[in-house]
Design an enzyme around this catalytic site. Structure first.
Site, PDB file in Angstrom:
ATOM      1  N   HIS A  56      -3.023  -6.920  -1.183  1.00  0.00           N
ATOM      2  CA  HIS A  56      -1.796  -7.524  -0.650  1.00  0.00           C
ATOM      3  C   HIS A  56      -0.666  -6.515  -0.653  1.00  0.00           C
ATOM      4  O   HIS A  56      -0.740  -5.455  -1.288  1.00  0.00           O
ATOM      5  CB  HIS A  56      -1.413  -8.773  -1.456  1.00  0.00           C
ATOM      6  CG  HIS A  56      -0.857  -8.484  -2.820  1.00  0.00           C
ATOM      7  ND1 HIS A  56       0.155  -9.225  -3.389  1.00  0.00           N
ATOM      8  CD2 HIS A  56      -1.165  -7.529  -3.740  1.00  0.00           C
ATOM      9  CE1 HIS A  56       0.435  -8.764  -4.587  1.00  0.00           C
ATOM     10  NE2 HIS A  56      -0.342  -7.746  -4.828  1.00  0.00           N
TER      11      HIS A  56
ATOM     12  N   CYS B   7       3.715  -8.974   3.500  1.00  0.00           N
ATOM     13  CA  CYS B   7       2.465  -9.616   3.090  1.00  0.00           C
ATOM     14  C   CYS B   7       1.714 -10.231   4.266  1.00  0.00           C
ATOM     15  O   CYS B   7       0.519  -9.985   4.460  1.00  0.00           O
ATOM     16  CB  CYS B   7       2.731 -10.629   1.984  1.00  0.00           C
ATOM     17  SG  CYS B   7       3.635 -12.120   2.489  1.00  0.00           S
TER      18      CYS B   7
ATOM     19  N   HIS C 147       3.674 -16.327  -0.027  1.00  0.00           N
ATOM     20  CA  HIS C 147       2.993 -15.039  -0.185  1.00  0.00           C
ATOM     21  C   HIS C 147       1.525 -15.207   0.172  1.00  0.00           C
ATOM     22  O   HIS C 147       0.928 -16.267  -0.059  1.00  0.00           O
ATOM     23  CB  HIS C 147       3.128 -14.524  -1.623  1.00  0.00           C
ATOM     24  CG  HIS C 147       2.678 -13.102  -1.779  1.00  0.00           C
ATOM     25  ND1 HIS C 147       3.417 -12.038  -1.332  1.00  0.00           N
ATOM     26  CD2 HIS C 147       1.537 -12.571  -2.320  1.00  0.00           C
ATOM     27  CE1 HIS C 147       2.766 -10.905  -1.589  1.00  0.00           C
ATOM     28  NE2 HIS C 147       1.623 -11.206  -2.179  1.00  0.00           N
TER      29      HIS C 147
END
Length: 343
Positions: A318, A258, A306
């Protein structure tokens, strides 16, 4: 008497042996059931999914800690290499100074035991005496300076070697942290995979089709809001990464995690972001959720574990998790923790 009792104590009748075996097996079965009752309980598909999401989130947290430890390890290794090279150069200079001083001492020894002053005093040429005396004083001063320089070089070399040892200790600590975080992530991913194995083939296919938190692929779509400048280049890069695999610890171009994706996207726009989610959130101006614009970094979970790249319309691009490629997803699929606008 003792010889008659000993066989009797060691022997069992067939009935007694079978009874003992049955009792032992029953006890073992009871213990096994009580110890693995939780593992044997089949979870519902919804429970499996919730647990899998938890394990994968924890694996991603470990992944970000791994990324942070890798940055520290790389810096420590680079610093150690530089200090090691400096120590080698200083060692060479120190050895050269020692050799020069040794040659001077050898020359003095070979000149005999008479002091230089006395030798000059006995010279047959009084006119050269003062000149040679001056040269002797000068040579003595140079020798003293050489000795002092040798001592200084030795101190400096010890200092450099001490600094190198400190960097080496840091490197070993960072490498240990790398192994620890990698192991933690792998354990969580293995636990998630074991839970997914409880699903039927159809349930597993539905789960994989939905991806993480019901995200869609977003292939072929356009940005949901106008974007220009550096943010446009970052968003364009992220769109170009759609469909590429999630790769643990990767920053592209073949795969990403990520924070690796957001770092690569903004690098393409000429902006250097740090490596981890918990450092990227401080790499720019904080913005509220109502202020979001394409190119902003959006962060999730209380541990800021994240990150995605906002593209407008309440969506982001993402890298979700292992097994789920880079995709478009709604930002409300996970607990929102903050946003940053890189400069």
């Amino acid at each position: 008497m003792a010889s008659h009792r000993k066989p009797k104590q060691r022997s069992l009748t067939a009935g007694t042996a079978w009874t003992a075996a049955a009792i032992a097996l029953a006890g073992a079965a009871t213990t096994a059931l009580s110890g693995t009752g939780h593992a044997e309980t089949r979870l519902t598909p919804a429970q499996v999914r919730a647990k899998v999401d938890q394990y994968q989130r924890e694996a991603e947290e470990a992944n970000e800690r791994y990324n942070g430890a890798k940055v520290k390890a790389d810096r420590a290794r680079e610093s150690f290499d530089d200090l090691r090279d400096e120590a080698a150069r200083r060692t060479a200079r120190l050895n050269a100074s020692r050799n020069a001083l040794g040659a001077y001492a050898t020359a003095q020894y070979r000149s005999g035991t008479i002091s230089p002053t006395l030798q000059l005093a006995l010279s047959s040429s009084p006119g050269q005496y003062l000149r040679r005396a001056s040269l002797a004083d000068h040579a003595g001063s140079r020798q003293a300076a050489a000795v002092a320089g040798l001592a200084r070089q030795s101190r400096e070399l010890r200092q450099v070697r001490g600094e190198a040892q400190g960097r080496l200790d840091q490197l070993r600590g960072a490498q240990a942290a790398l192994a620890r975080h990698r192991g933690a992530a792998r354990k969580k991913l293995a636990a998630a995979e074991a839970l997914l194995d409880q699903l039927t083939g159809e349930q597993r296919r539905r789960y994989e089709a939905q991806g993480a938190h019901g995200a869609d692929t977003g292939l072929g779509t356009a940005p949901y809001a106008p974007v220009s400048g550096r943010a446009a280049r970052a968003v364009s890069y992220a769109y170009g990464a759609l469909g590429k695999p999630y790769v643990w610890g990767a920053t592209g171009p073949r795969g990403y995690d990520c924070s690796g994706l957001t770092q690569a996207a903004w690098r393409a726009a000429g902006v250097a972001l740090p490596r981890t989610t918990y450092t990227q959130i401080n790499a720019g101006r904080r913005v509220s959720r109502t202020e979001l614009a394409p190119g902003d970094l959006v962060f999730f979970y209380s541990g800021v574990s994240h990150v995605g790249l906002y593209i407008g319309g309440g969506r982001m691009i993402h890298a979700p998790r292992p097994g789920a490629p880079v995709r478009v997803a709604p930002i409300d699929q996970m607990p929102f923790s903050g946003a940053t606008r890189p400069a």
